[in-house]
Design a protein around this motif. Structure first.
Motif, mmCIF file in Angstrom:
data_model
loop_
_atom_site.group_PDB
_atom_site.id
_atom_site.type_symbol
_atom_site.label_atom_id
_atom_site.label_comp_id
_atom_site.label_asym_id
_atom_site.label_seq_id
_atom_site.Cartn_x
_atom_site.Cartn_y
_atom_site.Cartn_z
ATOM 1 N N ASN B 8 53.482 50.337 52.758
ATOM 2 C CA ASN B 8 53.030 51.462 51.948
ATOM 3 C C ASN B 8 51.986 52.251 52.726
ATOM 4 O OD1 ASN B 8 51.805 53.209 50.143
ATOM 5 N ND2 ASN B 8 52.280 51.897 48.403
ATOM 6 N N LEU B 12 44.819 56.215 50.161
ATOM 7 C CA LEU B 12 44.231 56.362 48.833
ATOM 8 C C LEU B 12 42.779 56.792 49.014
ATOM 9 C CD1 LEU B 12 44.954 55.812 45.828
ATOM 10 C CD2 LEU B 12 44.064 53.497 46.157
ATOM 11 N N TRP B 211 48.081 38.137 40.251
ATOM 12 C CA TRP B 211 47.717 39.555 40.397
ATOM 13 C C TRP B 211 48.252 40.384 39.225
ATOM 14 C CZ3 TRP B 211 47.315 42.076 45.916
ATOM 15 C CH2 TRP B 211 46.276 41.461 46.600
ATOM 16 N N GLY B 214 46.159 39.685 36.340
ATOM 17 C CA GLY B 214 44.862 40.335 36.539
ATOM 18 C C GLY B 214 44.852 41.771 36.047
ATOM 19 N N ILE B 215 45.956 42.492 36.288
ATOM 20 C CA ILE B 215 46.016 43.877 35.789
ATOM 21 C C ILE B 215 46.172 43.878 34.272
ATOM 22 C CG2 ILE B 215 47.138 46.130 35.974
ATOM 23 C CD1 ILE B 215 48.153 45.373 38.719
ATOM 24 N N THR B 218 42.897 43.220 32.689
ATOM 25 C CA THR B 218 42.017 44.384 32.840
ATOM 26 C C THR B 218 42.371 45.468 31.820
ATOM 27 O OG1 THR B 218 41.743 43.905 35.199
ATOM 28 C CG2 THR B 218 41.200 46.134 34.465
ATOM 29 N N ASP B 238 38.319 51.879 36.686
ATOM 30 C CA ASP B 238 39.170 50.691 36.603
ATOM 31 C C ASP B 238 40.554 51.030 36.042
ATOM 32 O OD1 ASP B 238 38.046 48.394 37.757
ATOM 33 O OD2 ASP B 238 36.617 48.168 36.113
ATOM 34 N N LEU B 241 42.459 52.886 38.936
ATOM 35 C CA LEU B 241 42.858 51.984 40.018
ATOM 36 C C LEU B 241 43.929 51.007 39.531
ATOM 37 C CD1 LEU B 241 42.554 51.131 42.928
ATOM 38 C CD2 LEU B 241 40.558 49.760 42.299
ATOM 39 N N SER B 242 43.804 50.547 38.290
ATOM 40 C CA SER B 242 44.834 49.654 37.744
ATOM 41 C C SER B 242 46.182 50.353 37.683
ATOM 42 C CB SER B 242 44.445 49.182 36.334
ATOM 43 O OG SER B 242 43.285 48.382 36.384
ATOM 44 N N LEU B 245 47.577 50.351 41.204
ATOM 45 C CA LEU B 245 47.963 49.019 41.687
ATOM 46 C C LEU B 245 49.129 48.428 40.902
ATOM 47 C CD1 LEU B 245 44.415 47.445 42.279
ATOM 48 C CD2 LEU B 245 45.865 48.692 43.896
ATOM 49 N N MET B 250 52.505 46.408 45.461
ATOM 50 C CA MET B 250 51.635 45.266 45.777
ATOM 51 C C MET B 250 51.891 44.050 44.892
ATOM 52 S SD MET B 250 47.911 46.929 46.664
ATOM 53 C CE MET B 250 47.717 48.150 47.982
ATOM 54 N N ILE B 251 52.377 44.258 43.664
ATOM 55 C CA ILE B 251 52.586 43.083 42.799
ATOM 56 C C ILE B 251 54.062 42.691 42.695
ATOM 57 C CG2 ILE B 251 50.485 43.499 41.447
ATOM 58 C CD1 ILE B 251 52.342 44.405 39.132
#
Lengths: 381, 381
Positions: B8, B12, B211, B214-215, B218, B238, B241-242, B245, B250-251
Motif C-alpha cells: 500500500n 497518509l 487488530w 481493536g478497531i 475503538t 481516532d 484513523l479507525s 485502518l 492492513m487487517i
C-alpha cells in the motif's frame, strides 16, 4: 493525537513457497549482490530456493555478515559491490544481514561518503534498491527503513535510516529450524518493540493502543507454544507477521515513542556481546520499575488489558504487571538481571559515564540520562 | 494463515493544519482537476484552505459528485478532464467524491475504454495520479484502491479497482461540522468494514483477529461520545484513523473475507437510495442470525472479546452479541429493519431475483445466493 506522516512502500510477500517469486520480483537486467550471514540458510534449504529462483539472474554472493553487523565487515561487501557494479541487493537471513545490507546499499549509492559517516549522520542520502528474504522473526527490518550497525574497534552501536526495502519475502517454513535461543530473542525483541511505542503517556490514540495491545497479547499467547514446537506453520506465521507489524510504522501513528530500553540494551550488547533480545529482557523491567510513577497510567492500562489485572490497588496491579513481564521473559528462557546473564556490575558505571559524557537524554520525556540508566540497571543487577 | 501480498504505497498525511501541505505535495507543473461534492466544503472552510494551498498551481474545479456517485455525472468530469489535458486529480470531500475521482482518473488514463466498461471489468488498466483531502471518516477510500460506482439508468452499483491514491490528507478538524446522520453512517460503515474481514472462520490469524477487534472496540468506545460531541479533536482523530485502518489492506493480511453484507446493502441503496452505512445496519444483523451456525465459533469469540460476554451458554452469548450489535446501531440512530427504514418488503423479492438471475454466490463460503439473501432480509423485515 499528534500529527504524523505515514508512507511505507515495501511490498510484503508472505507465505509458503513464496521465495520462488524472486525470479519475477527482481528485474533480470539487474546485477544483484546477495548477502548472507553465517550459513544457516545452507542447512535449512533457503539458499537453494533463492539460487534456484535466480538462475536466470546475474548475481554474486557475499557471506559472513555477523549478528550485530559491524561496519568493518560491511566495508568488504561495499568494495565487492563497487568492483562488480552491483545495482540491486538481496539480503537473505535475519535482521542483522538485512541491517547490514541497508548500509551496503546506502554506501554504494553514495560512494563519496564513508560507510561509518552514513551511520553517524543517521540518514542515508540515497540507497540502491534492495529487498530481503527474511528468515528470522524479530527486528522488523524487513518492512522498515531503520538499521543498527556496530563498530568493533570503538564498541559503538548506532541506528541510521535508509530507504525502505522494495519487497520482503517471508515464508514461515524458513523459521522451523531456528534454535531456541533465537526464538526467545526474537519474541523478546518483538514484545519490546511494541512496548517502546506503547508504554508512554495515555490518551494519545485509542486505536493505536488497541493495535499495540493486540500484538502484545498475540506474542504472550504464542510464545509458550512456540518454545515447545517451532514447526507449527500457523504459530510461526503469526510470529513472523507480528514481528513485521511491531516495527513497520503501523503502530506509531500519531503517538510519542520511547526507545530508552533499546538505547540501554544496545550498550549492553556493544560492551558484552549479549544478544539484542536478551539485553532488552534485562532493561525493560528496570525501566518499568524506575519510571513507575511517570508511566503510572499506562502501566495500569497495560496491567488490565494485557494481563487482565483488575483487582487490588493500582500499585499492586502495576507491580503484578511488571512481575508478569519478567515471568514472560523467564518463561522463554531469558535472564532479567545482569547477574543471571553473566554481565559484571562494572557495566553499570561504564554505561552511566558513556551516557553522561555524550549528554544523551532518552525516552518519551527525554529524561533517561546516564544517572537514570544507572538506576535502571542497578535495580536489575 | 493464507499466503498474501501486501503493498500500500499511499502516503497518509494526518493532523490539524496539514491541508496547507498540498502546495508541495502536488508538483506545480501538473494540471490539476479538483473534484468536489455538493458544496459542504465551502461552508466548513476546507475549500478555502485547498485553494489557498494551490494558489501557484494550474487547476480547474468540477462540482457535483453525488453520494453513491453515478457514471452519468462522472462522464461529464471525464470530458472536462480530456478537454483540459488534466494530468493530476485531487478529490476534496468524502468517500463518494474520491470513489468517483478514481473512475475519472482511470478513464482519463485509458481514453479508449468507456467509463462504465472499466467498472464492469472490475479493474482499471491504468489510472492517472490522484490524491485526496478526505473530510468524512467512513469508506477508507483514502488509502485503498477500491471504488463503488452506480449507474442511474439501470439501478446498478458495482465496485472496481484503480491505482492507490498518491497521498491523502486527513485533518480531523474538517469533520467537526458533519451532521449526525453522516456521523452515524460513517461509524456503521467502519464497523462493518472490519466485520467483513473478521467474522469468518476462526483460527486463521491471531494477530489479524486482535487488530480487527481493536478497531471494533475503538468504534464502540468513541461512537456514543461522537454522537454527543463531534468537535472533540482526539475523538474525531481516532474516528478518522479507525476509518482508514478499517479498509486499507492492513487487517486482511492472510485471512479470508466475507463482504456479503456489503453486496446486499448495495442492492438496498441502488433500489431505495438508502445511504450506504444505513443499509449495512439492516443487513449485518440478518447475516449474523441466518449464518449463526456457520459463523458460530467466530461469533463466540466476537461475543467474548468485543462485548466481554463470558457467561451463559454459547448460543446465549451469541444471541446477546447479535442483540448488542443491533443496540449499537440503534444507539447511533440507525434502523436495523427494513420497516424502520421505510423500505417496502417488495425489495426482498427483487433482490432475490436479481441475485439468482446473476447467479451470484457471496460471502466467505460463497453460499449467499438470492435465496439466502431473501432469508437475511426477511428476518430483518
Amino acid at each position: 493525537m499528534r500529527n504524523f506522516i505515514y508512507k511505507n512502500p515495501t511490498q510484503l510477500v508472505f507465505g509458503k513457497g513464496e521465495i520462488a517469486r524472486l525470479s519475477s520480483l527482481i528485474p533480470t537486467e539487474k546485477k544483484v549482490l546477495i548477502t548472507f550471514g553465517g550459513g544457516s540458510v545452507k542447512k535449512n534449504g533457503v539458499y537453494e530456493e533463492v539460487i534456484s529462483a535466480l538462475k536466470d539472474h546475474h548475481y554474486i554472493e557475499f557471506w559472513g555478515i555477523e549478528p550485530n553487523p559491524t561496519v568493518e565487515t560491511l566495508r568488504k561487501a561495499i568494495e565487492i559491490g563497487k568492483e562488480n557494479e552491483v545495482d540491486f541487493l538481496l539480503a537473505v537471513g535475519g535482521g542483522s544481514v538485512l541491517d547490514g545490507t541497508k548500509l551496503i546499499a546506502s554506501a554504494l549509492a553514495t560512494p563519496e561518503t564513508e560507510a561509518w559517516d552514513i551511520v553517524l549522520k543517521g540518514k542515508a542520502a540515497k540507497t540502491l534498491p534492495y529487498a530481503s528474504v527474511m528468515t528470522l522473526p524479530a527486528t522488523g527490518s524487513e518492512m522498515n527503513n531503520g538499521a543498527v550497525i556496530s563498530r568493533s574497534e570503538t564498541k559503538e552501536k548506532y541506528s541510521f535510516y535508509s530507504a525502505y526495502p522494495q519487497f520482503s519475502i517471508l515464508d514461515p517454513q524458513t523459521t522451523f529450524s531456528l534454535p531456541k535461543n533465537q526464538l526467545a530473542n526474537g519474541l523478546a525483541d518483538v514484545y519490546v518493540h511494541v512496548i517502546e511505542q506503547y508504554l508512554t503517556t495515555t490518551g494519545q490514540s485509542r486505536i493505536m493502543d488497541r493495535w499495540a495491545e493486540g500484538i502484545l497479547l498475540t506474542v504472550l499467547e504464542i510464545a509458550p507454544q512456540i518454545m515447545q514446537n517451532s514447526q507449527d506453520y500457523d504459530l510461526m506465521a503469526d510470529f513472523m507477521l507480528s514481528a513485521t507489524l511491531a516495527l513497520n510504522d503501523m503502530i506509531r501513528m500519531g503517538v510519542i515513542e520511547d526507545w530508552a530500553t533499546h538505547m540501554i540494551g544496545h550498550e549492553l550488547t556493544a560492551l558484552h556481546g549479549i544478544s539484542h533480545g536478551a539485553s532488552l529482557a534485562i532493561v525493560l523491567p528496570g525501566i518499568m520499575k524506575i519510571l513507575k510513577e511517570q508511566k503510572h497510567n499506562k502501566l495500569l492500562q497495560y496491567a488490565e488489558r494485557v494481563f487482565g489485572l483488575k483487582e487490588g490497588s493500582e500499585n499492586d496491579r502495576i507491580d503484578q504487571a511488571i512481575q508478569q513481564t519478567e515471568n514472560f521473559f523467564h518463561s522463554i528462557g531469558l535472564a532479567t538481571t545482569l547477574s543471571e546473564a553473566g554481565i559484571p556490575e562494572t557495566a553499570i558505571s561504564i554505561i552511566k559515564e558513556r551516557f553522561n559524557k555524550a549528554g544523551v537524554k532518552y525516552g518519551e520525556k527525554a529524561n533517561v540520562t546516564g544517572d537514570l540508566a544507572e538506576q535502571i540497571l542497578t535495580i536489575q543487577k
